[in-house]
Design an enzyme around this catalytic site. Sequence first.
Site, PDB file in Angstrom:
ATOM      1  N   PRO A 198      -4.357   0.913  18.659  1.00 25.31           N
ATOM      2  CA  PRO A 198      -4.084   0.401  17.311  1.00 25.31           C
ATOM      3  C   PRO A 198      -4.179   1.434  16.182  1.00 25.31           C
ATOM      4  O   PRO A 198      -3.836   1.111  15.042  1.00 25.31           O
ATOM      5  CB  PRO A 198      -5.132  -0.703  17.134  1.00 25.31           C
ATOM      6  N   TYR A 229       3.936   6.867   9.965  1.00 20.75           N
ATOM      7  CA  TYR A 229       3.115   5.695   9.628  1.00 20.75           C
ATOM      8  C   TYR A 229       3.961   4.609   8.964  1.00 20.75           C
ATOM      9  O   TYR A 229       3.818   3.430   9.250  1.00 20.75           O
ATOM     10  CB  TYR A 229       1.955   6.113   8.718  1.00 20.75           C
ATOM     11  N   HIS A 232       0.835  -1.200   0.000  1.00 15.67           N
ATOM     12  CA  HIS A 232       0.000   0.000   0.000  1.00 15.67           C
ATOM     13  C   HIS A 232       0.868   1.248   0.000  1.00 15.67           C
ATOM     14  O   HIS A 232       1.741   1.402   0.851  1.00 15.67           O
ATOM     15  CB  HIS A 232      -0.932   0.016   1.216  1.00 15.67           C
ATOM     16  N   TYR A 274      -9.213   5.935   7.100  1.00 16.19           N
ATOM     17  CA  TYR A 274      -9.338   6.346   8.500  1.00 16.19           C
ATOM     18  C   TYR A 274     -10.355   7.490   8.532  1.00 16.19           C
ATOM     19  O   TYR A 274     -10.084   8.561   7.986  1.00 16.19           O
ATOM     20  CB  TYR A 274      -7.991   6.831   9.037  1.00 16.19           C
ATOM     21  N   LYS A 308       1.035   0.291  15.002  1.00 10.98           N
ATOM     22  CA  LYS A 308       2.436   0.214  15.393  1.00 10.98           C
ATOM     23  C   LYS A 308       2.823  -0.981  16.274  1.00 10.98           C
ATOM     24  O   LYS A 308       4.012  -1.293  16.400  1.00 10.98           O
ATOM     25  CB  LYS A 308       2.817   1.496  16.166  1.00 10.98           C
TER      26      LYS A 308
HETATM   27  P1  RFL Z   1       1.523 -11.189  21.573  1.00  7.50           P
HETATM   28  O1  RFL Z   1       1.131 -11.284  20.144  1.00  7.50           O
HETATM   29  O2  RFL Z   1       0.483 -10.833  22.568  1.00  7.50           O
HETATM   30  O3  RFL Z   1       2.164 -12.593  21.952  1.00  7.50           O
HETATM   31  C1  RFL Z   1       2.451 -12.962  23.275  1.00  7.50           C
HETATM   32  C2  RFL Z   1       2.438 -14.464  23.360  1.00  7.50           C
HETATM   33  O4  RFL Z   1       2.830 -14.877  24.666  1.00  7.50           O
HETATM   34  C3  RFL Z   1       1.972 -15.923  25.084  1.00  7.50           C
HETATM   35  N1  RFL Z   1       2.015 -15.956  26.562  1.00  7.50           N
HETATM   36  C4  RFL Z   1       2.692 -16.889  27.262  1.00  7.50           C
HETATM   37  N2  RFL Z   1       3.412 -17.938  26.879  1.00  7.50           N
HETATM   38  C5  RFL Z   1       3.967 -18.725  27.845  1.00  7.50           C
HETATM   39  N3  RFL Z   1       3.826 -18.470  29.178  1.00  7.50           N
HETATM   40  C6  RFL Z   1       3.094 -17.410  29.607  1.00  7.50           C
HETATM   41  N4  RFL Z   1       2.958 -17.180  30.916  1.00  7.50           N
HETATM   42  C7  RFL Z   1       2.497 -16.565  28.629  1.00  7.50           C
HETATM   43  N5  RFL Z   1       1.720 -15.449  28.697  1.00  7.50           N
HETATM   44  C8  RFL Z   1       1.440 -15.089  27.434  1.00  7.50           C
HETATM   45  C9  RFL Z   1       0.627 -15.550  24.491  1.00  7.50           C
HETATM   46  O5  RFL Z   1      -0.240 -16.676  24.379  1.00  7.50           O
HETATM   47  C10 RFL Z   1       1.052 -15.039  23.125  1.00  7.50           C
HETATM   48  O6  RFL Z   1       1.127 -16.066  22.160  1.00  7.50           O
HETATM   49  O7  RFL Z   1       2.733 -10.186  21.799  1.00  7.50           O
HETATM   50  P2  RFL Z   1       3.944  -9.751  20.809  1.00  7.50           P
HETATM   51  O8  RFL Z   1       4.617 -10.955  20.232  1.00  7.50           O
HETATM   52  O9  RFL Z   1       4.711  -8.753  21.579  1.00  7.50           O
HETATM   53  O10 RFL Z   1       3.237  -9.049  19.571  1.00  7.50           O
HETATM   54  C11 RFL Z   1       2.576  -7.824  19.702  1.00  7.50           C
HETATM   55  C12 RFL Z   1       1.411  -7.726  18.711  1.00  7.50           C
HETATM   56  O11 RFL Z   1       0.618  -8.899  18.817  1.00  7.50           O
HETATM   57  C13 RFL Z   1       0.552  -6.488  18.948  1.00  7.50           C
HETATM   58  O12 RFL Z   1       1.345  -5.389  19.287  1.00  7.50           O
HETATM   59  C14 RFL Z   1      -0.255  -6.116  17.685  1.00  7.50           C
HETATM   60  O13 RFL Z   1      -1.209  -7.090  17.377  1.00  7.50           O
HETATM   61  C15 RFL Z   1      -0.953  -4.775  17.883  1.00  7.50           C
HETATM   62  N6  RFL Z   1      -1.825  -4.417  16.752  1.00  7.50           N
HETATM   63  C16 RFL Z   1      -1.306  -3.907  15.588  1.00  7.50           C
HETATM   64  N7  RFL Z   1       0.034  -3.790  15.438  1.00  7.50           N
HETATM   65  C17 RFL Z   1       0.549  -3.344  14.249  1.00  7.50           C
HETATM   66  O14 RFL Z   1       1.779  -3.211  14.133  1.00  7.50           O
HETATM   67  N8  RFL Z   1      -0.245  -3.025  13.158  1.00  7.50           N
HETATM   68  C18 RFL Z   1      -1.590  -3.132  13.236  1.00  7.50           C
HETATM   69  O15 RFL Z   1      -2.254  -2.885  12.225  1.00  7.50           O
HETATM   70  C19 RFL Z   1      -2.176  -3.561  14.489  1.00  7.50           C
HETATM   71  N9  RFL Z   1      -3.499  -3.679  14.605  1.00  7.50           N
HETATM   72  C20 RFL Z   1      -3.210  -4.602  16.853  1.00  7.50           C
HETATM   73  C21 RFL Z   1      -4.026  -4.208  15.749  1.00  7.50           C
HETATM   74  C22 RFL Z   1      -3.786  -5.176  17.965  1.00  7.50           C
HETATM   75  C23 RFL Z   1      -5.141  -5.342  18.017  1.00  7.50           C
HETATM   76  N10 RFL Z   1      -5.655  -5.960  19.174  1.00  7.50           N
HETATM   77  C24 RFL Z   1      -6.576  -7.018  19.153  1.00  7.50           C
HETATM   78  C25 RFL Z   1      -5.004  -5.707  20.444  1.00  7.50           C
HETATM   79  C26 RFL Z   1      -5.379  -4.353  15.791  1.00  7.50           C
HETATM   80  C27 RFL Z   1      -5.963  -4.889  16.925  1.00  7.50           C
HETATM   81  C28 RFL Z   1      -7.464  -4.989  16.936  1.00  7.50           C
HETATM   82  C1  PHB Z   2      -5.954  -3.963  10.662  1.00 10.51           C
HETATM   83  O1  PHB Z   2      -6.014  -4.220   9.454  1.00 10.51           O
HETATM   84  O2  PHB Z   2      -6.252  -4.797  11.527  1.00 10.51           O
HETATM   85  C2  PHB Z   2      -5.496  -2.629  11.110  1.00 10.51           C
HETATM   86  C3  PHB Z   2      -5.024  -1.728  10.173  1.00 10.51           C
HETATM   87  C4  PHB Z   2      -4.615  -0.468  10.571  1.00 10.51           C
HETATM   88  C5  PHB Z   2      -4.710  -0.109  11.902  1.00 10.51           C
HETATM   89  C6  PHB Z   2      -5.169  -1.015  12.848  1.00 10.51           C
HETATM   90  C7  PHB Z   2      -5.569  -2.280  12.450  1.00 10.51           C
HETATM   91  O3  PHB Z   2      -4.325   1.143  12.281  1.00 10.51           O
END
Ligand code: RFL
Ligand code: PHB
Length: 391
Positions: free
Chosen positions: A293, A385, A72, A201, A297
């Site tokens: 989110p 971004y 993108h 957005y 990031k």
């Molecule tokens: P995670 O992915 O939470 O993974 C942590 C892992 O640790 C396990 N765990 C354990 N394992 C063993 N023993 C324990 N005691 C444990 N406790 C926990 C868990 O089961 C899990 O598998 O952390 P990590 O690896 O630091 O990754 C971070 C990302 O997942 C998170 O920052 C992103 O998903 C945030 N996020 C977004 N980030 C982006 O860069 N771009 C995006 O577009 C974006 N969109 C989002 C998002 C997060 C969202 N939610 C649901 C919070 C959109 C949403 C809706």
């Molecule tokens: C997504 O596709 O899940 C997504 C994209 C952009 C954002 C947050 C989530 O800022």
Amino acid sequence: MRTTVGIIGAGPAGLLLARLLHDAGIDSVVLESRDRTYVEHRQRAGILEQGTVDVLREVGAGARMDGEGLRHDGIELRFAKQRHRVDFPALAGGRSVMVYAQTEVCKDLIALQLAEGGPLLFEAEALAVEDADSDRPRVRFRHEGREDVLECDYVVGCDGFWGVARKAIPARLTQVFERTYPFAWLGILADVPPSHDELVYARHDRGFALLSMRSPSVSRLYLQVPEGTDADSWSDDAIWAELERRFETADDWRLARGPITQKSVTPMRSYVHEPMRYGRLFLAGDAAHIVPPTGAKGLNLAVGDVVTFARALTYAKEKGSAELLDAYSETCLRRVWQAERFSYDMTSLLHRAPDATAFEDRLQLARLERISSSRAAETDLAEAYTGFPFG
Ligand code: RFL
Ligand code: PHB
């Protein structure tokens, strides 16, 4: 059990770290509390910065991303029924982003790890990190009904916001910076081609909305809802009707509806734990910091942390110097705070607080007008971004 680096958590941070260490000839063991199917299907991020894309390619996890991911070159800001496109490559030195779901990144990294990496134990829950400030930190964990100990030279807590690693850092050495928001995101997956070829957005008096995608046939959409909302309290019709209102434009753009296959609510939080290191325990990703989110990031920050750690440990191994390991927390936090700042700005630019005043509404519109009419203001958004360089 004994290893050089004990990694807690098989989210993007833990999985990528295991891979980076494997490539550097450093052995590791990954402990993950959930099962493989759960980890591979947890719906989360969708946007990869250029730096993240480059690292995934370098570690050999780029093939499917390059085939199925969508490059993108911009996003659309929508407000007051107007549409403004931000052109990333033109503003940010040629950089762009990739739409490729976190679920797919995790599947690719898990497949690689199981094929040629060190042990990756699912349903292995870390209970505590012990002796973090000694030369022999240990992770106590439970696997297949038994308690066991993983003895390590280093432990990296990649266990997300609810993990246990952070708790091993004494409170007296810790400072936490936190903000919660009085709203959340209701996210849906829908079997319908995205109604626009880039992310939209939208700022609206009724609240924020985001149009994203997972593939040319699957849309991912979000609605700002009050904090504590139950996803099931929104019918599919009500969700589409609300999305239509918030995305409304003055031209003939239309939102296409389709069957909703998944619905969930995500709370919004800003959180930083300082420092990110204590002795031989290092925190990476959501274990150390959370961003709302809106700036896309979270995953990209997690990637930056583990790249910084892998580089630092490789340097220690090759040069016999702990200089980069000692600088780990400071190096990561510089980038983390830039992402915190950007995510906060994007959130307050686009969401409507429940107690927002007419004055604040006008300021939001003025800020959006400014981004749309000033190349300098727009460049600031495009640079942030598409991502700041890793440490
Ligand atoms: P995670 O992915 O939470 O993974 C942590 C892992 O640790 C396990 N765990 C354990 N394992 C063993 N023993 C324990 N005691 C444990 N406790 C926990 C868990 O089961 C899990 O598998 O952390 P990590 O690896 O630091 O990754 C971070 C990302 O997942 C998170 O920052 C992103 O998903 C945030 N996020 C977004 N980030 C982006 O860069 N771009 C995006 O577009 C974006 N969109 C989002 C998002 C997060 C969202 N939610 C649901 C919070 C959109 C949403 C809706
Ligand atoms: C997504 O596709 O899940 C997504 C994209 C952009 C954002 C947050 C989530 O800022």
